[in-house]
Enzyme design. Structure first.
Site, PDB file in Angstrom:
ATOM      1  N   HIS A 144      37.740  46.187  31.544  1.00  0.00           N
ATOM      2  CA  HIS A 144      36.464  46.842  30.514  1.00  0.00           C
ATOM      3  C   HIS A 144      36.103  47.752  31.744  1.00  0.00           C
ATOM      4  O   HIS A 144      35.549  47.444  33.063  1.00  0.00           O
ATOM      5  CB  HIS A 144      35.794  45.660  29.551  1.00  0.00           C
ATOM      6  CG  HIS A 144      35.040  46.794  29.280  1.00  0.00           C
ATOM      7  ND1 HIS A 144      33.868  47.913  29.345  1.00  0.00           N
ATOM      8  CD2 HIS A 144      35.132  47.232  27.685  1.00  0.00           C
ATOM      9  CE1 HIS A 144      33.438  48.261  28.216  1.00  0.00           C
ATOM     10  NE2 HIS A 144      34.386  47.663  27.613  1.00  0.00           N
ATOM     11  N   HIS A 145      35.460  49.015  31.233  1.00  0.00           N
ATOM     12  CA  HIS A 145      35.090  50.005  31.918  1.00  0.00           C
ATOM     13  C   HIS A 145      33.579  49.051  32.642  1.00  0.00           C
ATOM     14  O   HIS A 145      32.962  49.971  33.470  1.00  0.00           O
ATOM     15  CB  HIS A 145      35.210  50.899  32.139  1.00  0.00           C
ATOM     16  CG  HIS A 145      35.017  52.172  32.918  1.00  0.00           C
ATOM     17  ND1 HIS A 145      34.470  52.273  33.722  1.00  0.00           N
ATOM     18  CD2 HIS A 145      36.144  53.497  32.811  1.00  0.00           C
ATOM     19  CE1 HIS A 145      34.793  53.309  34.339  1.00  0.00           C
ATOM     20  NE2 HIS A 145      36.396  54.134  33.912  1.00  0.00           N
ATOM     21  N   ALA A 146      33.299  48.382  32.052  1.00  0.00           N
ATOM     22  CA  ALA A 146      31.963  47.474  32.589  1.00  0.00           C
ATOM     23  C   ALA A 146      32.262  46.628  33.954  1.00  0.00           C
ATOM     24  O   ALA A 146      30.828  47.247  35.000  1.00  0.00           O
ATOM     25  CB  ALA A 146      31.507  47.439  31.543  1.00  0.00           C
ATOM     26  N   ASN A 310      29.978  50.075  38.694  1.00  0.00           N
ATOM     27  CA  ASN A 310      30.729  51.137  38.697  1.00  0.00           C
ATOM     28  C   ASN A 310      29.194  52.512  38.763  1.00  0.00           C
ATOM     29  O   ASN A 310      28.876  52.381  39.030  1.00  0.00           O
ATOM     30  CB  ASN A 310      30.617  52.095  36.936  1.00  0.00           C
ATOM     31  CG  ASN A 310      31.495  51.428  35.901  1.00  0.00           C
ATOM     32  OD1 ASN A 310      32.511  52.454  36.572  1.00  0.00           O
ATOM     33  ND2 ASN A 310      31.191  50.249  35.251  1.00  0.00           N
TER      34      ASN A 310
END
Length: 463
Positions: A144-146, A310
């Site tokens: 997941h991009h999280a 991120n």
């Protein structure tokens, strides 16, 4: 426990059944180098040893109904590698079409948020050859991009790889610990209470950025503006389905073009994407008169002191698709990119992180649903596509003992920007990953197969 930053958490809030916000990586492995020979059990056992040294792969989300801040990462006390590593065989004849269908199907499925947000699919039977007899294996990793951006994702992948096929696994590393609902709520309330102080600090930076941008626009020294992108077939709401294609280029050829024109590798990548999309749209008599606009993620890991996995900013880049001559096009792209980089650098490196820290969770999800329902994504695109360039190691890599022959990165697509092209350089190659929705772009191979001719066109110009 470790609290998610606002930017990390935004990928959770923005996710819908159609807009899936995980990223994928596809590895092609030569199993002939695996010590003792390939078996799925041996590969999974080796993975389990590596994951013991990677706490990020053993952490899951936790939250409390009374939490005023973003969720947290905690150790998954019930972590089981078998829930995350799966095995599948590609249908006969096991070529790229069959592989592509499998990749697209896996990429179309959301991750289970009750477990650590990743999974791996080991795909056997490529070209109809048993990997126990020397056949290749593909590994599709979904995270997941999280939990990752381009840089942190590449870093995690490097921890799973080694420079020798028989390298020992690293020592186990403890995780972030646990946290109950009371702790999550209390620490969240404290963080929520300090938000106004951080907001006050972000306002001057934002105002300076706005003033600087106005000056740059007046002087003709700004990056491409949002909402200046023309309409294309893939600028519409995305569906829950994904299709995937890929291409592999010689990195030395890329550098030959780079050196001849005195540009950056990223300029050559953008020129290739431009050439491919220009031909695609010309063939369909759909080429807009104005240039396509790409959003290019920019890492700020070396400029940011903010927490979170991120650490990115971004710039809007002109692809100059309206220019027919490839030499003029690459020069124009390089010039536009130079201006965009200067503009992007002038924007505070932590500005995006700071503003996402303040926004309430409901704001992200509500705004995206309103945007999708309004159909503004197709009527007035913010941008045309995402193009990302991730540098990788220039040496042979081994994944659980098998030599890595290719590593295709697959990014997310968004409402209004249903095409993502991400490239990664790896040991002398440039690996291109392309993802969209079959409802928007049914045949991605027509794009993937044109990357070679687009590079040949630039090499011919080099002479």
């Amino acid at each position: 426990m470790q609290r998610l930053s606002g930017l990390d958490a935004s990928f959770l809030y923005l996710e819908t059944p159609q807009q899936l916000l995980h990223v994928c990586s596809i590895l092609e492995l030569d199993t002939s180098t695996m010590p003792g020979g390939y078996t799925f059990a041996a590969l999974r056992e080796a993975l389990e040893e590596r994951v013991a040294a990677m706490p990020e792969f053993r952490e899951k989300l936790a939250d409390s109904r009374f939490n005023l801040d973003h969720p947290v990462w905690v150790d998954d006390d019930d972590f089981d590698i078998e829930r995350h590593v799966h095995r599948i065989a590609v249908p006969v004849p096991g070529g790229r079409e069959e592989l592509s269908e499998i990749y697209g199907h896996i990429a179309s499925q959301p991750l289970d948020r009750s477990r650590p947000l990743w999974e791996k699919w080991i795909i056997e039977g490529i070209d109809g050859v048993d990997p126990r007899e020397g056949g290749r294996v593909a590994v599709l990793t979904k995270v997941h991009h999280a939990a990752v951006d381009g840089v942190t994702g590449a870093s995690l992948m490097s921890k799973l790889c080694s420079t020798e096929p028989d390298a020992p696994a690293p020592e186990p590393v403890p995780g972030v610990g646990s946290g109950n609902s009371v702790e999550i709520a209390v620490t969240g309330a404290v963080k929520y209470a300090t938000r106004p102080l951080k907001f006050v600090n972000a306002v001057p930076t934002t105002l300076n950025t706005v003033v600087d941008t106005v000056k740059r626009v007046r002087a003709g020294a700004s990056m491409a503006a949002p909402f200046a992108a023309p309409k294309t077939a893939w600028n519409a709401n995305v569906t829950g389905h994904r299709n995937i294609a890929w291409s592999q280029l010689d990195l030395e050829d890329i550098k030959t073009v780079k050196n001849h024109f005195g540009v950056k590798v990223n300029d050559v990548v953008m020129a290739l994407v431009s050439g491919v999309l220009r031909k695609f749209l010309l063939d369909r008599e759909e080429l807009p008169e104005s240039t396509l606009i790409a959003m290019v993620p920019v890492s700020v890991h070396d400029k940011s002191d903010r927490p979170g996995r991120n650490q990115v900013s971004g710039m809007f880049s002109r692809l100059e698709t309206h220019i027919a001559d490839p030499v003029e096009r690459i020069k124009a792209i390089a010039g536009a990119n130079s201006v965009a980089k200067q503009h992007s650098s002038a924007i505070g490196a932590t500005l995006l992180q700071d503003w996402t820290q303040f926004a309430a969770p409901a704001v992200f999800g509500t705004a995206m649903r309103v945007y999708a329902a309004s159909r503004l994504s197709g009527a007035r695109p913010v941008l045309n596509l995402v193009v990302s360039n991730v540098p990788g190691p220039q040496m042979p890599l081994y994944y659980m003992g098998s030599e890595v022959k290719a590593m295709y990165p697959i990014g997310p697509v968004f409402h209004g920007a249903g095409l993502n092209i991400t490239v990664m350089s790896l040991n002398g190659t440039l690996d291109v990953g392309i993802v969209s929705c079959p409802e928007l772009l049914p045949d991605l191979w027509s794009l993937a197969d044109d990357f070679g001719p687009a590079l040949d066109e630039l090499l011919d110009a080099v002479g």
